[in-house]
Design a protein around this motif. Structure first.
Motif, PDB file in Angstrom:
ATOM      1  N   PRO A  77       0.823  -1.219   0.000  1.00 29.46           N
ATOM      2  CA  PRO A  77       0.000   0.000   0.000  1.00 29.46           C
ATOM      3  C   PRO A  77       0.849   1.257   0.000  1.00 29.46           C
ATOM      4  O   PRO A  77       1.936   1.300   0.596  1.00 29.46           O
ATOM      5  CB  PRO A  77      -0.811  -0.124   1.293  1.00 29.46           C
ATOM      6  N   ASP A  78       0.358   2.302  -0.662  1.00 29.92           N
ATOM      7  CA  ASP A  78       1.119   3.543  -0.776  1.00 29.92           C
ATOM      8  C   ASP A  78       1.403   4.168   0.583  1.00 29.92           C
ATOM      9  O   ASP A  78       2.399   4.881   0.746  1.00 29.92           O
ATOM     10  CB  ASP A  78       0.353   4.551  -1.645  1.00 29.92           C
ATOM     11  N   ASP A  79       0.532   3.929   1.562  1.00 27.71           N
ATOM     12  CA  ASP A  79       0.727   4.539   2.887  1.00 27.71           C
ATOM     13  C   ASP A  79       1.531   3.648   3.827  1.00 27.71           C
ATOM     14  O   ASP A  79       1.588   3.898   5.027  1.00 27.71           O
ATOM     15  CB  ASP A  79      -0.616   4.895   3.532  1.00 27.71           C
ATOM     16  N   ALA A  80       2.177   2.604   3.274  1.00 27.76           N
ATOM     17  CA  ALA A  80       2.962   1.684   4.108  1.00 27.76           C
ATOM     18  C   ALA A  80       4.363   2.200   4.400  1.00 27.76           C
ATOM     19  O   ALA A  80       5.014   1.722   5.336  1.00 27.76           O
ATOM     20  CB  ALA A  80       3.045   0.312   3.456  1.00 27.76           C
ATOM     21  N   LEU A  81       4.852   3.152   3.625  1.00 23.19           N
ATOM     22  CA  LEU A  81       6.194   3.670   3.858  1.00 23.19           C
ATOM     23  C   LEU A  81       6.274   4.327   5.234  1.00 23.19           C
ATOM     24  O   LEU A  81       5.350   5.039   5.650  1.00 23.19           O
ATOM     25  CB  LEU A  81       6.572   4.686   2.780  1.00 23.19           C
ATOM     26  N   LEU A  82       7.398   4.124   5.927  1.00 25.58           N
ATOM     27  CA  LEU A  82       7.550   4.753   7.245  1.00 25.58           C
ATOM     28  C   LEU A  82       7.569   6.268   7.139  1.00 25.58           C
ATOM     29  O   LEU A  82       7.280   6.968   8.115  1.00 25.58           O
ATOM     30  CB  LEU A  82       8.828   4.261   7.929  1.00 25.58           C
ATOM     31  N   ASP A  83       7.879   6.778   5.964  1.00 22.62           N
ATOM     32  CA  ASP A  83       7.753   8.207   5.706  1.00 22.62           C
ATOM     33  C   ASP A  83       6.326   8.663   5.994  1.00 22.62           C
ATOM     34  O   ASP A  83       6.090   9.671   6.666  1.00 22.62           O
ATOM     35  CB  ASP A  83       8.137   8.482   4.244  1.00 22.62           C
ATOM     36  N   ASP A  84       5.359   7.918   5.497  1.00 23.17           N
ATOM     37  CA  ASP A  84       3.949   8.250   5.717  1.00 23.17           C
ATOM     38  C   ASP A  84       3.529   7.928   7.146  1.00 23.17           C
ATOM     39  O   ASP A  84       2.788   8.693   7.777  1.00 23.17           O
ATOM     40  CB  ASP A  84       3.072   7.474   4.728  1.00 23.17           C
ATOM     41  N   VAL A  85       4.010   6.808   7.673  1.00 27.09           N
ATOM     42  CA  VAL A  85       3.686   6.427   9.053  1.00 27.09           C
ATOM     43  C   VAL A  85       4.168   7.503  10.020  1.00 27.09           C
ATOM     44  O   VAL A  85       3.461   7.882  10.963  1.00 27.09           O
ATOM     45  CB  VAL A  85       4.317   5.060   9.395  1.00 27.09           C
ATOM     46  N   ALA A  86       5.367   8.019   9.782  1.00 30.77           N
ATOM     47  CA  ALA A  86       5.914   9.066  10.648  1.00 30.77           C
ATOM     48  C   ALA A  86       5.107  10.351  10.531  1.00 30.77           C
ATOM     49  O   ALA A  86       4.838  11.024  11.534  1.00 30.77           O
ATOM     50  CB  ALA A  86       7.374   9.331  10.287  1.00 30.77           C
ATOM     51  N   THR A  87       4.720  10.704   9.306  1.00 27.11           N
ATOM     52  CA  THR A  87       3.943  11.922   9.089  1.00 27.11           C
ATOM     53  C   THR A  87       2.634  11.898   9.861  1.00 27.11           C
ATOM     54  O   THR A  87       2.161  12.931  10.362  1.00 27.11           O
ATOM     55  CB  THR A  87       3.661  12.109   7.581  1.00 27.11           C
ATOM     56  N   HIS A  88       2.044  10.731   9.999  1.00 28.68           N
ATOM     57  CA  HIS A  88       0.769  10.597  10.691  1.00 28.68           C
ATOM     58  C   HIS A  88       0.928  10.145  12.146  1.00 28.68           C
ATOM     59  O   HIS A  88      -0.015   9.660  12.758  1.00 28.68           O
ATOM     60  CB  HIS A  88      -0.135   9.626   9.930  1.00 28.68           C
ATOM     61  N   HIS A  89       2.151  10.309  12.676  1.00 30.32           N
ATOM     62  CA  HIS A  89       2.432  10.078  14.100  1.00 30.32           C
ATOM     63  C   HIS A  89       2.037   8.669  14.546  1.00 30.32           C
ATOM     64  O   HIS A  89       1.426   8.472  15.595  1.00 30.32           O
ATOM     65  CB  HIS A  89       1.699  11.119  14.961  1.00 30.32           C
ATOM     66  N   ARG A  90       2.433   7.687  13.738  1.00 35.15           N
ATOM     67  CA  ARG A  90       2.099   6.303  14.072  1.00 35.15           C
ATOM     68  C   ARG A  90       3.349   5.454  14.319  1.00 35.15           C
ATOM     69  O   ARG A  90       3.330   4.238  14.175  1.00 35.15           O
ATOM     70  CB  ARG A  90       1.252   5.686  12.954  1.00 35.15           C
ATOM     71  N   LEU A  91       4.454   6.111  14.699  1.00 39.77           N
ATOM     72  CA  LEU A  91       5.680   5.377  15.017  1.00 39.77           C
ATOM     73  C   LEU A  91       5.673   5.022  16.507  1.00 39.77           C
ATOM     74  O   LEU A  91       6.162   5.770  17.341  1.00 39.77           O
ATOM     75  CB  LEU A  91       6.907   6.224  14.677  1.00 39.77           C
ATOM     76  N   SER A  92       5.143   3.884  16.837  1.00 33.18           N
ATOM     77  CA  SER A  92       5.078   3.450  18.232  1.00 33.18           C
ATOM     78  C   SER A  92       6.446   2.987  18.707  1.00 33.18           C
ATOM     79  O   SER A  92       7.333   2.658  17.905  1.00 33.18           O
ATOM     80  CB  SER A  92       4.074   2.310  18.383  1.00 33.18           C
ATOM     81  N   THR A  93       6.609   2.934  20.019  1.00 32.52           N
ATOM     82  CA  THR A  93       7.865   2.426  20.578  1.00 32.52           C
ATOM     83  C   THR A  93       8.118   0.988  20.135  1.00 32.52           C
ATOM     84  O   THR A  93       9.243   0.620  19.787  1.00 32.52           O
ATOM     85  CB  THR A  93       7.833   2.509  22.110  1.00 32.52           C
ATOM     86  N   ALA A  94       7.063   0.175  20.115  1.00 34.71           N
ATOM     87  CA  ALA A  94       7.212  -1.223  19.692  1.00 34.71           C
ATOM     88  C   ALA A  94       7.710  -1.307  18.257  1.00 34.71           C
ATOM     89  O   ALA A  94       8.574  -2.133  17.927  1.00 34.71           O
ATOM     90  CB  ALA A  94       5.879  -1.959  19.834  1.00 34.71           C
ATOM     91  N   LEU A  95       7.188  -0.447  17.378  1.00 31.90           N
ATOM     92  CA  LEU A  95       7.624  -0.445  15.983  1.00 31.90           C
ATOM     93  C   LEU A  95       9.075   0.010  15.865  1.00 31.90           C
ATOM     94  O   LEU A  95       9.862  -0.559  15.102  1.00 31.90           O
ATOM     95  CB  LEU A  95       6.716   0.469  15.165  1.00 31.90           C
ATOM     96  N   LEU A  96       9.452   1.014  16.630  1.00 30.14           N
ATOM     97  CA  LEU A  96      10.828   1.513  16.585  1.00 30.14           C
ATOM     98  C   LEU A  96      11.808   0.457  17.077  1.00 30.14           C
ATOM     99  O   LEU A  96      12.920   0.323  16.535  1.00 30.14           O
ATOM    100  CB  LEU A  96      10.937   2.772  17.436  1.00 30.14           C
TER     101      LEU A  96
END
Length: 515
Positions: free
Chosen positions: A119-138
């Motif tokens: 999906p186009d919104d799967a890039l961490l660039d997009d995930v970061a923009t939408h404040h969805r970088l959780s500690t578990a993901l990091l």
């Protein structure tokens, strides 16, 4: 890496482009994405990459054979981290009747790489923009990078000279974008970075001889990481020049750290840096190299963005290029180190608070957070989240853990890195040793003591998942029956409040002590 403003088109690929877009070869093409080195065709469930017939100073795709080799390397290298994304390499052949065919008979005139589309919104660039970088993901991201580096092919040689070569390439590239980054500014940055390379030359060379230079990803920023099935997947590595991708592993890591830092995601960058060092120990000298490595990564992003801005006339990109250049200087601004200890009984949220504070203490990417639970597991020879039996928790093992923790803190402070110690610190002697270390290293010391009702501490430890702490409800209750004595000049904070309030109070305390 030197990036010229333009490349040289060496072959007409119009027939290949028309063939792939026709729908006969790969199905309906929803969108075509053109980059300086490739044409990417997006279908419903696939991404197909055709290398452009171009020649730059730093790569050459001018012939079908060269494009084949580059795509073959891309397939092979990216399967290290994304085996499910990279499917196959296909020839585009010209048949006897002159028509083109995918995987057909005849001599190949080009090659195309087949990949799974996400999906186009799967890039961490997009995930970061939408404040969805959780500690578990990091944490998963740091672990994935660590696994790549652990398995990567090693190289030997001069670590410092590699960095000098990179700076030489940067200087050539900045000379071509003087209309965006003034020559005086680029030269000042170059002098600053070269002085730092020379200051750290011994450490850089020692790491190279010790096997820390490896064939890593080479282009590890958030647009080259995708979130697939809840896990970060590293893809699109630098494939066209093994030499450019063979660098100090921490320089490889520094790209994603710089990317996060530039976006204002400092806490996230600090979490990734600390987790990587927790599972891939590099020593205090390694962590102290990160400001330099992040600065050089920012400089590269500056001249690359400037070149793109000149080619397109994009005012926003011009501003972005200048921001990266300013960041490259900022990352090397000296910050005096200090020692912060975060203590409290199990379940008071020490590690959560330490993660909130790390980014705001010391040089980028922030303080090295040394956690007693992680050191205990390291001494036992297991991963941080591997549970140890109760028999492993003896007075002797506790002494050994604190000794290793304190020794590491001293090493980092001597390298100019600020440190946060994350431990229970139930013993007065343990608290005193932390302060003595600061006095001996002539750095400021600040202690923060967290408190919370037993019931809440029990609830917290009972709900933990995938954590380095083995504390149980029984351990919490046993701790409650013991006195920790007077915590002296440590700031006492009630931890049974939202973490942002606790962190705000702790940061205010540290800011006051800085003045």
């Amino acid at each position: 890496m030197a990036v010229p403003l333009t490349g040289t088109q060496t072959d007409d690929q119009a027939p290949q482009l028309a063939f792939l877009e026709s729908g006969d070869a790969i199905g309906h093409v929803e969108r075509r994405v053109d980059t300086h080195g490739a044409h990417i065709f997006l279908t419903s469930d696939r991404a197909w990459k055709l290398k452009r017939a171009v020649r730059y100073d730093y790569f050459d795709f001018s012939t079908p054979a060269l494009r084949h080799d580059a795509l073959e390397a891309e397939l092979r290298l990216n399967r290290r981290t994304a085996p499910d994304l990279y499917r196959a390499l296909h020839p585009i052949a010209r048949r006897a009747d002159g028509a083109l065919a995918l995987d057909g008979d005849g001599d190949p005139i080009d090659w195309v790489l087949e990949m799974e589309r996400f999906p186009d919104d799967a890039l961490l660039d997009d995930v970061a923009t939408h404040h969805r970088l959780s500690t578990a993901l990091l944490i998963k991201l740091a672990d994935r990078i660590g696994t790549l580096h652990a398995q990567a092919e090693r190289d030997t040689g001069d670590g410092a000279q590699r960095m000098r070569d990179i700076l030489d390439g940067n200087a050539r590239s900045f000379a071509g974008v003087a209309a965006v980054i003034p020559s005086e500014q680029a030269a000042a940055l170059d002098r600053l970075q070269r002085a730092e390379v020379e200051r750290l030359a011994t450490q850089l060379d020692s790491r190279a001889k010790g096997g820390r230079v490896r064939h890593g990803h080479g282009d590890l920023h958030l647009r080259n990481i995708a979130l697939i099935d809840g896990a970060p997947v590293l893809f699109d590595c630098l494939e066209f020049d093994a030499g450019l991708a063979t660098v100090d592993v921490l320089y490889d890591l520094a790209f994603v750290l710089m990317d996060l830092w530039h976006r204002g995601l400092r806490i996230e960058a600090n979490i990734v840096a600390n987790r990587y060092l927790d599972v891939s120990p590099q020593g205090a000298t390694g962590y102290s190299l990160l400001p330099l490595f992040m600065s050089i990564r920012a400089a590269i992003r500056s001249h690359v963005t400037a070149a793109a801005a000149l080619a397109t006339g994009d005012a926003e990109r011009i501003s972005e290029a200048r921001d990266y250049c300013a960041l490259a200087v900022e990352l090397l601004t000296p910050v005096p180190p200090r020692l912060v200890a975060v203590g409290g009984l199990s379940g008071t949220g020490k590690s959560t608070l330490a993660r909130q504070l790390g980014a705001w203490i010391g040089r980028a990417p922030g303080a090295r957070v040394l956690r007693s639970d992680v050191f205990r597991k390291r001494l036992a020879g297991v991963s941080p989240e591997t549970r140890l039996p109760p028999a492993s928790y003896t007075a002797a093992s506790s002494d050994e853990t604190y000794e290793a923790l304190f020794e590491s803190a001293e090493d980092h402070l001597r390298c100019g890195t600020s440190v946060i110690l994350d431990a229970v610190f139930a013993s007065r002697s343990e608290r005193e040793v932390a302060q003595i270390i600061a006095e001996r290293e002539r750095v400021p010391f600040h202690g923060i003591w967290l408190e919370a009702p037993e019931q809440e501490r029990v609830a917290r430890v009972s709900s933990r998942k995938f954590d380095a702490s083995d504390a149980s409800a029984q351990v919490v209750r046993e701790q409650s029956r013991k006195s920790v004595g007077d915590v002296g000049g440590w700031l006492r904070l009630r931890a049974n409040r939202p973490i942002d309030i606790v962190a705000q109070a702790a940061r205010a305390f540290l800011d006051r002590r800085r003045r």
